[in-house]
Design an enzyme around this catalytic site. Structure first.
Site, PDB file in Angstrom:
ATOM      1  CE  LYS A  55      -1.982   6.964   0.285  1.00 25.53           C
ATOM      2  NZ  LYS A  55      -2.493   8.274  -0.227  1.00 25.53           N
ATOM      3  CB  SER A 308       0.556   0.885  -4.804  1.00 23.85           C
ATOM      4  OG  SER A 308      -0.857   0.122  -4.585  1.00 23.85           O
TER       5      SER A 308
END
Length: 333
Positions: A55, A308
């Protein structure tokens, strides 16, 4: 692809903008997965990113794309945790202040991490959609500037830089497994990968429970789904009924979407820990989970798997690793 909201040229520009502010994370071959599947399987260790997830790429690109006046007004967003953490970091680095709205489903460890990075945190409602209503209020009444977690061109372009790094590390990549929630990561990675390697297949991966993008793709339009607890809590939340970027891109660019059970996600976390020596959260484990479950049909290699994020509650991680609880019951408790 030139008609899509974000192109590979946008992603290349984002890569130049955020260079030196985010990590080019390691890409390593997994000996255990290469042996098991008989093709090269590379792991993109994005959970090693500064704030523990991908992110930071999108948040940094979005914040740097704002004007100085917009940054001075303050930044706001709804988040399931990782976007909030990244945006808090990016805002602070740019001399701004972030306000992050989260639902009661966001784990306490992620809320605490956001606060430690200097952001204001508001806990609102029982879903991402309800948290977004508070964001809308703050924009209207206090003039804060929204940097959304996924449905935004600069955010998607920032996430896409991860795809550029994958193709650079594995130029002949045939299949990319990417976590799928609101579609910011999947859309960006798919645009980058297919912009450089058009024949590469990009597969979106999400949980069976509350898979908003999958339900929307099936319906042919954005739809609402019930948001429920999951080991892959970072993949929760809707895509927005007025989605302007990621739905169109995911529909055009993803070759398939695979749904994974809670038990399969837990197995992915266990494999990452026992075989790869990596601590990852449930959302980061869906690529490994998809491989282990063999839900993909015929596997075309070389394969790239994105890990991720790592921002998991460690008590929950220990329980999953030990296999002493039903992960579905644990997340619903």
């Amino acid at each position: 692809m030139s008609n899509l909201p974000v192109t590979v040229a946008d992603i290349e520009q984002a890569a130049r903008r955020i260079k030196g502010r985010v990590l080019n994370t390691p890409f390593v071959l997994s000996a255990s997965l290469c042996e098991r599947f008989g093709v090269p399987v590379g792991l993109k260790l994005e959970h090693h990113q500064t704030t523990g997830s991908f992110k930071l790429r999108g948040a940094t690109n979005a914040v740097l794309s704002l004007t100085s006046e917009e940054r001075a007004r303050g930044i706001v967003a709804a988040s399931t945790g990782n976007h909030g953490r990244a945006l808090a970091h990016a805002a602070k680095a740019a001399g701004s202040v972030a306000t992050i709205c989260v639902s009661k489903l966001v784990p306490n460890n992620k809320v605490s991490d956001i606060r430690r990075l200097g952001a204001n945190v508001l806990i609102v409602g029982k879903s991402q959609d309800e948290a977004q209503l508070e964001v809308d209020r703050l924009m209207a009444e206090e003039g804060l500037v929204m940097v959304p977690p996924f449905d935004n061109r600069t955010v998607v372009a920032g996430q896409g830089t991860l795809g550029l790094e994958i193709v650079e590390a594995m130029p002949d990549v045939a299949t990319v497994f990417v976590p799928l929630s609101g579609g910011g990561l999947a859309a960006g990675v798919a645009a980058a990968v297919k912009g450089r390697s058009p024949k590469t297949r990009v597969i979106g991966l999400t949980m069976e429970r509350g898979a908003a993008m999958k339900a929307s793709l099936n319906a042919g339009r954005p739809v609402q789904v019930e948001e429920v607890a999951s080991l892959a809590d970072s993949l929760g939340g809707g895509i927005g009924l007025d989605n302007a970027v990621t739905f169109e891109m995911c529909r055009a660019l993803l070759d398939d979407v695979i749904l994974l059970s809670e038990a399969e996600i837990a197995a992915g976390m266990r494999h990452a820990y026992s075989q790869e020596r990596e601590v990852i959260e449930g959302a980061g484990a869906v690529g490994i989970a998809a491989l282990l479950s063999r839900r993909f049909g015929r596997l075309e290699g070389p394969v790239a798997v994105i890990l991720s994020g790592r921002n998991v509650d460690m008590d929950l991680h220990r329980r999953v690793i030990n296999g002493g609880v039903d992960p579905l019951a644990e997340t619903a408790a």
